[in-house]
Motif scaffolding. Structure first.
Motif, short mmCIF file in Angstrom:
data_model
loop_
_atom_site.label_atom_id
_atom_site.label_comp_id
_atom_site.label_asym_id
_atom_site.label_seq_id
_atom_site.Cartn_x
_atom_site.Cartn_y
_atom_site.Cartn_z
N LEU A 8 0.82 -1.22 0.00
CA LEU A 8 0.00 0.00 0.00
C LEU A 8 0.85 1.26 0.00
CD1 LEU A 8 -2.72 -0.94 2.66
CD2 LEU A 8 -2.68 -1.44 0.21
N ARG A 9 2.13 1.14 0.31
CA ARG A 9 3.06 2.27 0.43
C ARG A 9 2.54 3.33 1.41
NH1 ARG A 9 5.27 4.09 -5.46
NH2 ARG A 9 4.82 2.18 -6.62
N PRO A 10 2.31 2.96 2.66
CA PRO A 10 1.79 3.95 3.63
C PRO A 10 2.73 5.12 3.86
CG PRO A 10 2.51 1.93 4.73
CD PRO A 10 2.50 1.63 3.26
N GLU A 11 4.03 4.93 3.58
CA GLU A 11 4.96 6.05 3.74
C GLU A 11 4.66 7.19 2.77
OE1 GLU A 11 6.72 3.46 0.54
OE2 GLU A 11 5.73 3.14 2.50
N CYS A 38 -10.85 14.39 7.24
CA CYS A 38 -10.25 13.09 7.56
C CYS A 38 -10.81 11.99 6.65
CB CYS A 38 -10.51 12.73 9.03
SG CYS A 38 -9.56 13.72 10.21
N LEU A 39 -12.11 12.04 6.38
CA LEU A 39 -12.71 11.06 5.47
C LEU A 39 -12.14 11.21 4.07
CD1 LEU A 39 -16.50 10.99 6.47
CD2 LEU A 39 -14.81 9.18 6.80
N GLY A 40 -11.99 12.46 3.64
CA GLY A 40 -11.40 12.71 2.32
C GLY A 40 -9.97 12.19 2.25
N PHE A 41 -9.24 12.38 3.34
CA PHE A 41 -7.85 11.90 3.41
C PHE A 41 -7.80 10.37 3.29
CE2 PHE A 41 -4.39 10.13 5.97
CZ PHE A 41 -3.28 10.78 5.44
N ILE A 42 -8.64 9.68 4.04
CA ILE A 42 -8.66 8.21 4.00
C ILE A 42 -9.08 7.71 2.62
CG2 ILE A 42 -9.74 6.14 4.97
CD1 ILE A 42 -10.06 7.71 7.60
N ALA A 43 -10.08 8.35 2.04
CA ALA A 43 -10.55 7.95 0.71
C ALA A 43 -9.43 8.12 -0.32
CB ALA A 43 -11.77 8.78 0.30
N PHE A 44 -8.72 9.24 -0.25
CA PHE A 44 -7.63 9.48 -1.19
C PHE A 44 -6.51 8.47 -1.00
CE2 PHE A 44 -4.37 11.44 -3.63
CZ PHE A 44 -5.00 12.30 -4.53
N CYS A 45 -6.19 8.16 0.25
CA CYS A 45 -5.14 7.17 0.52
C CYS A 45 -5.49 5.82 -0.08
CB CYS A 45 -4.93 7.03 2.04
SG CYS A 45 -4.11 8.44 2.81
N ALA A 46 -6.77 5.43 0.02
CA ALA A 46 -7.20 4.14 -0.52
C ALA A 46 -7.05 4.13 -2.05
CB ALA A 46 -8.65 3.86 -0.13
N ILE A 47 -7.50 5.19 -2.72
CA ILE A 47 -7.38 5.26 -4.17
C ILE A 47 -5.91 5.32 -4.58
CG2 ILE A 47 -7.94 6.58 -6.24
CD1 ILE A 47 -10.35 5.23 -4.91
N ILE A 94 -13.57 0.85 -1.30
CA ILE A 94 -13.56 1.59 -0.04
C ILE A 94 -13.38 3.08 -0.28
CG2 ILE A 94 -12.24 1.98 2.09
CD1 ILE A 94 -11.60 -1.01 2.11
N GLY A 95 -12.43 3.42 -1.16
CA GLY A 95 -12.14 4.83 -1.42
C GLY A 95 -13.33 5.58 -2.00
#
Length: 288
Positions: A8-11, A38-47, A94-95
């Motif tokens: 996922l490359r969380p870094e 925060c929701l937008g951030f999580i959604a973007f991270c997933a995509i 999810i995203g």
């Protein structure tokens, strides 16, 4: 790190912090805005993670020749392609679901980000200058997501500075790739279309543009009224020191680390970034 988590490359999520910029610089934060951001951030991270998986799936051969990227799960054989694609599909679901729940308009921005990056992975990353421009556009889309999520206005200053800074960091990364290319490690197909003189010239030009644009931002009467202070120019100290430090790491020390990794490892950069955020936050919120 577990191979699936590493995939996922969380870094890379540190780049998605730009989503919070529109809310931070608005000068007023509510719990609802914070939650939506925060929701937008999580959604973007997933995509974004699904994009990283797709990109890694196409770069297995090149990554296996890279001194660092060879340890990525797909290049190392720790995760199968079928499992990686299944994970990417789950992340996309999810995203987009989170984005729709947060603000339906964000779905369109994420779809645009996904479309551009698929083209990037397939073809555009092989075209010199177009590759770094796509990366810079990705940062602007992050701002757009943050603006929609928090219902805040995007100023011309934050758009201009973000685009210039993103171009600067993307070209600095190309410099790292070219150094590896000179050492016999070709990490991307278009690297022969760059050279050190061109990249260093571009970095110098962009550094000057970033500095001038930021000083104009600090001296703008509208901005000084927004911050209720004439001392915003002091923040340029952190900006200049951060730029000079990064140039030293890239040009003098010839660092092989990507920009996001450098921020996580270099204390000097961390100090300048934290100092800048604290100072700007004090001006924006300390007088409330």
């Amino acid at each position: 790190m577990h191979p699936y988590l590493k995939l996922l490359r969380p870094e890379q999520y540190i780049k998605n912090a730009f989503i919070a910029a529109p809310l931070f610089f608005s000068g007023g934060i509510t719990w609802e805005q914070m939650g939506n951001t925060c929701l937008g951030f999580i959604a973007f991270c997933a995509i974004a993670s699904s994009v990283y998986i797709f990109n890694d799936s196409r770069d297995i051969v090149e990554d296996q020749a890279h001194p660092v990227k060879k340890n990525r799960p797909l290049a190392a054989g720790d995760v199968s392609l079928s499992a990686a694609y299944q994970l990417a599909g789950i992340l996309l679901g999810i995203g987009f679901a989170l984005a729709y729940y947060c603000q339906p308009k964000i779905v369109g921005v994420l779809a645009l980000y996904l479309f551009i990056n698929i083209l990037y992975s397939i073809r555009l990353k092989q075209i010199a200058l177009v590759d770094v421009s796509i990366i810079a556009i990705g940062f602007l889309l992050r701002l757009w997501v943050g603006s929609i999520a928090s219902s805040t206005h995007l100023s011309i200053w934050i758009i201009l500075e973000t685009y210039l800074l993103a171009l600067f960091l993307a070209l600095a990364k190309r410099r790292t790739d070219f150094i590896l290319h000179l050492e016999g490690v070709t990490t991307r197909k278009n690297i022969e279309h760059y050279n050190l003189a061109f990249i260093d010239t571009c970095l110098g030009i962009l550094s000057a543009l970033i500095t001038v644009a930021y000083l104009m931002y600090c001296m703008s009467p509208d901005i000084q009224n927004q911050y209720h202070s004439d001392y915003i120019y002091i923040s340029a100290f952190f900006v200049l020191n951060g730029l000079l430090r990064y140039l030293k790491l890239a040009i003098v020390d010839q660092t092989p680390l990507a920009p996001n990794t450098l921020v996580l490892k270099d204390r000097y950069l961390q100090f300048t970034l934290l100092g800048w955020l604290l100072f700007m936050g004090l001006l924006l919120y300390g007088q409330a």
